[in-house]
Design a protein around this motif. Structure first.
Motif, PDB file in Angstrom:
ATOM      1  N   ASP A   1       4.961   2.385 -13.060  1.00 37.01           N
ATOM      2  CA  ASP A   1       3.699   2.607 -13.763  1.00 37.01           C
ATOM      3  C   ASP A   1       3.271   1.312 -14.431  1.00 37.01           C
TER       4      ASP A   1
ATOM      5  N   ARG B   1       7.498   6.451  -2.864  1.00 35.06           N
ATOM      6  CA  ARG B   1       6.263   6.774  -2.149  1.00 35.06           C
ATOM      7  C   ARG B   1       6.438   8.113  -1.446  1.00 35.06           C
TER       8      ARG B   1
ATOM      9  N   LEU C   1       8.555   3.071  -7.381  1.00 30.95           N
ATOM     10  CA  LEU C   1       7.230   2.754  -7.867  1.00 30.95           C
ATOM     11  C   LEU C   1       7.331   2.520  -9.367  1.00 30.95           C
TER      12      LEU C   1
ATOM     13  N   ILE D   1       3.914  -2.892  -9.310  1.00 31.48           N
ATOM     14  CA  ILE D   1       3.756  -1.449  -9.132  1.00 31.48           C
ATOM     15  C   ILE D   1       4.793  -0.864  -8.166  1.00 31.48           C
ATOM     16  N   GLU D   2       5.566  -1.724  -7.527  1.00 27.01           N
ATOM     17  CA  GLU D   2       6.672  -1.256  -6.689  1.00 27.01           C
ATOM     18  C   GLU D   2       7.670  -2.394  -6.536  1.00 27.01           C
TER      19      GLU D   2
ATOM     20  N   ALA E   1       5.767   7.862 -12.544  1.00 24.79           N
ATOM     21  CA  ALA E   1       6.633   6.711 -12.255  1.00 24.79           C
ATOM     22  C   ALA E   1       7.152   6.093 -13.554  1.00 24.79           C
TER      23      ALA E   1
ATOM     24  N   TRP F   1       0.261   8.607  -7.301  1.00 31.66           N
ATOM     25  CA  TRP F   1       1.695   8.459  -7.085  1.00 31.66           C
ATOM     26  C   TRP F   1       2.404   7.913  -8.320  1.00 31.66           C
ATOM     27  N   LEU F   2       1.644   7.258  -9.196  1.00 33.61           N
ATOM     28  CA  LEU F   2       2.245   6.580 -10.345  1.00 33.61           C
ATOM     29  C   LEU F   2       2.264   7.434 -11.605  1.00 33.61           C
TER      30      LEU F   2
ATOM     31  N   THR G   1      10.839   6.650  -8.682  1.00 36.43           N
ATOM     32  CA  THR G   1       9.775   7.430  -8.054  1.00 36.43           C
ATOM     33  C   THR G   1       9.473   6.748  -6.737  1.00 36.43           C
TER      34      THR G   1
ATOM     35  N   ILE H   1      -0.760   1.888  -2.274  1.00 42.48           N
ATOM     36  CA  ILE H   1      -0.259   2.745  -3.351  1.00 42.48           C
ATOM     37  C   ILE H   1      -1.434   3.438  -4.032  1.00 42.48           C
TER      38      ILE H   1
ATOM     39  N   LEU I   1      -5.311  -1.060  -9.793  1.00 43.13           N
ATOM     40  CA  LEU I   1      -4.158  -1.296  -8.918  1.00 43.13           C
ATOM     41  C   LEU I   1      -4.403  -2.412  -7.911  1.00 43.13           C
TER      42      LEU I   1
END
Length: 196
Positions: free
Chosen positions: A46, A191, A44, A24-25, A68, A64-65, A189, A60, A52
């Motif tokens: 998706d 944070r 980031l 995820i990141e 992404a 935020w995603l 994308t 996270i 998550l």
């Protein structure tokens, strides 16, 4: 022969199992052998799942995603950043496992990547295994722990300290971008910036 460029990378994931979990990141911090910065990149990702995992660790939030990129969207960018460099990770089997799983899951086939493992280098010197404890033992600041970029920045400095202490050389595998790599998309994308 030119001096190597080290590509220190880290992933944040939805679980500890690369066969079921997702990245995820991800971040890459590149430095030369003298420790001079060559560049850094993070995004980031998706994961196409609502689960998550340990948000209390990686911090996270699902919102935020929303915009992404998927892993396939950034695979070409990542391959370009690592190409010609010496990949480095801490507890490299974990990060490499997730990277290879995502590469294959994206339909890009097997990913052939060898990684210098700072955990192995630390063990040679009798130093702590956890990145935070290792950074502290080597007097390296670890800001924003459990963010891919924070951990990658600390990893780069840890690597330089370990190289300075190791008497024996170790293999420096270079990564060549696979033929089946999509073109870079330039999508990222980040944070949200925390208020200070």
């Amino acid at each position: 022969m030119s001096k190597p460029v080290f590509a220190c990378f880290d992933v944040e994931t939805t679980s500890l199992d690369s066969s079921a979990g997702r990245i995820i990141e991800i971040a890459v911090v590149r430095i030369d052998g003298q420790g001079q910065p060559v560049g850094e990149w993070t995004t980031l990702i998706d994961p196409a799942t609502a689960d998550l995992g340990r948000t209390d660790i990686h911090g996270i939030h699902p919102s935020w995603l929303a915009d992404a990129p998927a892993f396939l969207d950034i695979a070409g960018d990542l391959a370009g950043l690592l190409s010609g460099c010496v990949p480095v990770a801490h507890n490299a089997g974990f990060d490499r496992g997730f990277l290879c799983a995502e590469w294959d899951r994206a339909g890009l086939g097997p990913l052939n990547i060898d990684v210098v493992d700072t955990l192995d280098l630390a063990r040679r010197l009798g130093l702590p295994g956890r990145l935070g404890q290792l950074a502290e033992a080597l007097d390296v600041a670890l800001g924003n722990a459990h963010t891919a970029l924070g951990d990658s920045r600390a990893l780069a400095q840890v690597l330089l300290k370990l190289i300075g202490r190791l008497a024996d050389p170790f293999p420096l595998p270079h990564f060549d971008s696979p033929l089946l790599s999509p073109p870079p998309s330039g999508r990222v994308t980040h944070r949200p910036v925390s208020p200070t």
